[in-house]
Write a protein that holds these residues in place. Structure first.
Motif, PDB file in Angstrom:
ATOM      1  N   LYS A  74      74.431  -7.010  65.798  1.00 26.51           N
ATOM      2  CA  LYS A  74      73.564  -8.059  65.254  1.00 26.51           C
ATOM      3  C   LYS A  74      72.581  -8.525  66.328  1.00 26.51           C
ATOM      4  N   GLU A  75      73.085  -8.711  67.551  1.00 25.90           N
ATOM      5  CA  GLU A  75      72.223  -9.130  68.671  1.00 25.90           C
ATOM      6  C   GLU A  75      71.173  -8.067  68.978  1.00 25.90           C
ATOM      7  N   GLU A  84      68.396  -8.289  66.467  1.00 26.42           N
ATOM      8  CA  GLU A  84      67.530  -9.413  66.798  1.00 26.42           C
ATOM      9  C   GLU A  84      66.595  -9.062  67.952  1.00 26.42           C
ATOM     10  N   GLU A  85      67.137  -8.395  68.972  1.00 25.42           N
ATOM     11  CA  GLU A  85      66.318  -7.975  70.110  1.00 25.42           C
ATOM     12  C   GLU A  85      65.274  -6.949  69.680  1.00 25.42           C
ATOM     13  N   LYS A 135      63.887  -6.721  66.746  1.00 25.26           N
ATOM     14  CA  LYS A 135      62.862  -7.457  65.996  1.00 25.26           C
ATOM     15  C   LYS A 135      61.864  -8.092  66.963  1.00 25.26           C
TER      16      LYS A 135
END
Length: 112
Positions: A81-82, A85-86, A88
């Motif tokens: 998930k992290e 996000e990175e 994106k």
């Protein structure tokens, strides 16, 4: 470290995250996919430190899987998930940078 090497290091992080986001994969397969996409100057030794760094930051998770060919186990990478996000954030920053550089280079071409 040269400007070129610094640029490649930063871009490689985003490129590898982008590939891993498309599905679980392993180091050699990542290298082959980068070459298929004509990513410049990629060597075996350049992707493994990136994979280690992405793992330490929590952007990817790993698991060992027995090889189909009877060889050694392979380390497979999945995006977290992290990591999504990175990725994106990387894509947003890349789009801005790419637009700016392209605009600048067009104006340089006009000078000739």
């Amino acid at each position: 470290m040269s400007v070129h090497n610094q640029m490649m290091k930063g871009l490689l992080d985003g490129a590898i995250l982008g590939l891993i986001s498309q599905g679980e994969t392993y180091g050699y397969e990542i290298l082959e996919k980068l070459k298929e996409k004509e990513f410049p100057e990629i060597s075996d030794g350049s992707i493994y430190p990136v994979l280690l760094r992405l793992d330490k930051k929590g952007y990817v998770s790993t698991r060992m899987i027995k090889s189909d060919t009877g060889g050694p186990k392979r380390k497979y990478y999945s995006i977290t998930k992290e990591g999504l996000e990175e990725l994106k954030v990387f894509k947003e920053k890349w789009d801005l940078l790419n637009t700016g550089i392209n605009n600048l280079m067009r104006s340089v071409d006009d000078v000739k």
